[in-house]
Every structure is written in structure tokens, then in C-alpha cells.
Design an enzyme around this catalytic site. Structure first.
Site, mmCIF file in Angstrom:
data_model
loop_
_atom_site.group_PDB
_atom_site.id
_atom_site.type_symbol
_atom_site.label_atom_id
_atom_site.label_comp_id
_atom_site.label_asym_id
_atom_site.label_seq_id
_atom_site.Cartn_x
_atom_site.Cartn_y
_atom_site.Cartn_z
ATOM 1 N N GLY A 182 -15.861 36.980 10.391
ATOM 2 C CA GLY A 182 -15.780 37.171 11.834
ATOM 3 C C GLY A 182 -14.339 37.556 12.233
ATOM 4 N N HIS A 224 -12.906 28.622 15.908
ATOM 5 C CA HIS A 224 -11.708 29.396 15.260
ATOM 6 C C HIS A 224 -11.778 30.555 16.169
ATOM 7 C CE1 HIS A 224 -8.668 30.519 12.320
ATOM 8 N NE2 HIS A 224 -9.104 31.544 12.648
ATOM 9 N N GLU A 225 -12.747 31.482 16.126
ATOM 10 C CA GLU A 225 -12.733 32.957 16.704
ATOM 11 C C GLU A 225 -12.542 32.935 18.285
ATOM 12 O OE1 GLU A 225 -12.075 35.184 14.788
ATOM 13 O OE2 GLU A 225 -12.386 34.381 12.853
ATOM 14 N N HIS A 228 -9.073 32.724 19.267
ATOM 15 C CA HIS A 228 -8.280 33.974 19.044
ATOM 16 C C HIS A 228 -8.694 34.503 20.323
ATOM 17 C CE1 HIS A 228 -6.603 33.599 15.041
ATOM 18 N NE2 HIS A 228 -7.859 33.802 14.411
ATOM 19 N N HIS A 234 -3.190 31.994 14.630
ATOM 20 C CA HIS A 234 -2.990 31.020 13.621
ATOM 21 C C HIS A 234 -1.663 30.209 13.571
ATOM 22 C CE1 HIS A 234 -5.647 34.103 11.157
ATOM 23 N NE2 HIS A 234 -6.303 33.272 11.836
ATOM 24 N N TRP A 236 0.606 29.326 11.465
ATOM 25 C CA TRP A 236 1.888 30.021 10.970
ATOM 26 C C TRP A 236 2.323 31.368 11.574
ATOM 27 C CZ3 TRP A 236 -2.865 29.491 8.978
ATOM 28 C CH2 TRP A 236 -3.544 30.678 8.733
ATOM 29 N N ASP A 252 3.556 30.630 16.212
ATOM 30 C CA ASP A 252 2.310 30.616 16.971
ATOM 31 C C ASP A 252 2.615 30.760 18.402
ATOM 32 O OD1 ASP A 252 2.694 28.005 17.191
ATOM 33 O OD2 ASP A 252 0.579 27.545 16.729
ATOM 34 N N VAL A 254 3.159 28.425 20.180
ATOM 35 C CA VAL A 254 2.534 26.965 21.003
ATOM 36 C C VAL A 254 3.879 25.990 20.738
ATOM 37 C CG1 VAL A 254 1.006 25.285 20.861
ATOM 38 C CG2 VAL A 254 0.283 27.880 20.616
ATOM 39 N N THR A 257 2.740 22.530 18.149
ATOM 40 C CA THR A 257 2.376 22.982 16.746
ATOM 41 C C THR A 257 3.438 23.262 16.027
ATOM 42 O OG1 THR A 257 1.773 25.212 17.144
ATOM 43 C CG2 THR A 257 -0.010 23.798 17.555
#
Length: 340
Positions: A182, A224-225, A228, A234, A236, A252, A254, A257
């Protein structure tokens, strides 16, 4: 082409591994969009500025605002098992809501070091009850097409999107041309007229829900998608290449994180960039994921308050009424659609 490999883990008390690899294509598709879409780079800078300002002005009142997003599933099929049932789609929506509202039972597995920042994102998903023409719908659009096999962006044209400022479009297919499970687009990548037909999530039907052709292990790939779709990268950074030491120098965007090289296995106490990694995050590549962070919540809410790709219209009262998902709307019973 770079590949990202997800390692499927049997989710149980011991988190024992039962591995199967699949490809994820989100960063590649967004890089391609930035080359093809004249609006993308400007929109990316604009959304980044908006997000930074939104983070500064974020408040507890904003944090408690529940955002409801109308959803349509375009089930592209050729009368095979990819023609998944309504029950399977309802199960997928249930899982999305549990994950985004922090109602998933496996929050109990979050290690103590990250429990305090595990977020109820206050985002809910509801299948549309009114289609773009004002007709009754169950939020499932079934389209017969051989383009369910080796699907790509042309598949979305065969099963045209509903107004992306009113609905989150999710296309389910039998297989994807690249071998991916996906992918989705960040809001900035599809801003402007170029992105109108393509905005949303394309995903294998076998990664939708935990029943029917779905499995529990695969069910949260959709989480997860959708992350996005709501502008999360992601952990990293914007690549599909976890495990590289140089990922420590990417980010990322954020604030809570920790930088990480990225993981494909469940070493919950991994330290790859000088601090404890958030291996259980939905935007990692492990199947022991079970949380978003407060910082990711703020970033998603920023995307949903920005006009980039019309995300800010999705959850207006006017749109919730127009799509039939407002709490005050009494859904109609739709007439069955014959398919011989």
C-alpha cells in the site's frame, strides 16, 4: 527501486516472530509526485510553516477536539476474493478507530518509557452515508475492473475518487504493480489540480481488516498508511530504507519521536541514535506497533486544519451533514444494487 520491508510478527504475549516481507511505497510515490505536480514543493513549504505555527499555538482545548472523517472504500475487483465483504471493511474501520483513539487493547504492551506520550489522537473515521450525488450509500463503492491486478494510479481513474475535500478515499485491490502492500500521499504532494484523482490510500484487500481475506497481523498497515495521508513520515524520516546509521541525521519533524535508524524487528529497548527508540510506533516497520505520540497527534491535527488538499473541509459540520456522518443524521437504508 528502493524497497521497504515490513516484518510481520505474530502479535501475542511473547511477541514471537512469524515473518513475511512486503513492500511499502509511500516515500517513492511522494517523490514522484513532487516531480510531476507543479504545486507540490511550494505546498510542502507552506504546510511546514503552517505546522510549525500550529504547534506553537496548540492548546488543551484543541487537543480535545474530536475530528470525524468521512470515508469511502473503492473496492476494485474482478469477482475474486479481492471483492471483500462489507463486514471486513467495517472491521477495518473499527481497527482504525481503536488505533487513532488509543482504544486498542495492546496499549497495555507499551513499554513504561513511552506510555506517558502515547496519544488519543481524537480522530475518528466513519463510512459515508451520502455519496457525492446526494444518494444513499454504505460508504462502499464496488467497481469491476481488471485493473485490480497490478494496480497503479490508473486503477484510481477506473474507480474515480469522490471529492477529496469531503471524503478520505481508500482503494482496495488484489495486487499492486510495484509489489507494494500500500501507499498514500502527504497532503502537500497532491495539492492542486494534479493530485485530485490520486489523493488517498491504495492498499491490498488482504491488508484490510482482520477477518475475511485480512489477518490480525496485517490489519494495522492501513493505520500506518492513513498516518502518511495525515502528513506523518516514518520515524527515521522520508525514506523506505530503515536500519542505516545515517538515518540518525534525518528526522520525521515530530518533536517527541527520538531519532532512529528505523527497525524491522521488535527489540523494544533498541538504542540506535543515542536514545531509546520508539519501536512500537505505528510509523515504524515492526508489527509490534501500538501507539502514536502526542507530537504526531499535533502534526496530524495541523494537516487537518490546513487548507492544503482540502483536509480542513473534511470535518466541518457542513461536510459531516453532507456526507451523512454527523451525529444528528439518521442513516437511510439503501436499496440493494444488483450485480449480475
Amino acid at each position: 527501486m528502493m524497497k521497504c520491508f515490513f516484518l510481520i510478527l505474530s502479535i501475542n504475549i511473547s511477541l514471537s516472530a512469524n515473518a513475511q516481507d512486503f513492500f511499502c511505497l509511500t516515500p517513492q510515490m511522494n517523490r514522484k509526485a513532487e516531480l510531476l505536480n507543479p504545486e507540490a514543493i511550494r505546498s510542502k513549504k507552506e504546510l511546514n510553516r503552517f505546522t510549525e505555527q500550529y504547534q506553537k499555538e496548540y492548546s488543551q482545548q484543541k487537543a480535545k477536539t474530536t475530528i470525524i472523517i468521512p470515508v469511502v472504500f473503492h473496492v476494485v475487483h474482478n469477482y475474486g476474493p479481492e471483492n471483500i465483504s462489507k463486514e471486513q471493511i467495517l472491521d477495518a474501520v473499527r481497527i482504525l478507530n481503536e488505533d487513532f483513539r488509543k482504544l486498542n487493547a495492546d496499549t497495555a504492551n507499551i513499554i513504561p518509557e513511552f506510555k506517558a506520550i502515547a496519544a488519543d489522537c481524537n480522530i475518528e473515521f466513519r463510512l459515508a452515508k451520502i455519496d457525492p450525488n446526494g444518494n444513499c450509500t454504505d460508504g462502499i463503492d464496488r467497481v469491476v475492473s481488471p485493473l485490480t491486478f497490478n494496480a497503479n494510479e490508473n486503477t484510481k481513474l477506473a474507480a474515480p475518487s469522490w471529492d477529496r475535500t469531503k471524503y478520505l478515499n481508500i482503494w482496495t485491490v488484489a495486487s499492486i504493480e510495484s509489489g507494494a502492500a500500500g501507499y498514500a500521499y502527504y497532503p502537500s504532494s497532491v495539492n492542486g489540480s494534479w493530485g485530485i484523482p490520486f489523493d488517498g490510500v491504495l492498499i491490498l484487500s488482504s491488508y484490510v481488516g482482520s477477518i475475511g481475506t485480512g489477518t490480525y497481523n496485517r490489519a494495522r498497515v492501513l493505520t500506518h498508511e492513513v498516518g502518511h495521508y495525515l502528513n506523518l513520515m516514518h520515524l527515521w524520516g522520508d525514506s523506505n530504507n530503515p536500519g542505516l546509521q545515517e538515518n540518525c541525521y534525518d528526522d520525521d519533524m515530530v518533536y517527541d519521536t527520538p531519532n532512529t535508524i528505523g527497525h524491522t524487528s521488535c527489540n523494544l529497548y533498541a538504542e540506535s541514535c543515542g536514545s531509546l527508540d520508539n519501536v512500537q510506533n505505528y510509523m515504524e516497520y515492526t508489527y509490534c506497533y501500538c501507539m502514536f505520540t502526542e507530537g504526531q497527534k499535533v502534526r496530524m491535527h495541523a494537516a487537518l486544519n490546513s487548507s492544503i488538499s482540502g483536509r480542513n473541509n473534511l470535518w466541518t459540520t457542513q461536510n459531516l451533514l453532507a456526507t451523512g456522518v454527523h451525529n444528528s443524521y439518521t442513516p437511510q437504508i439503501c436499496q440493494p444494487i444488483a450485480d449480475f
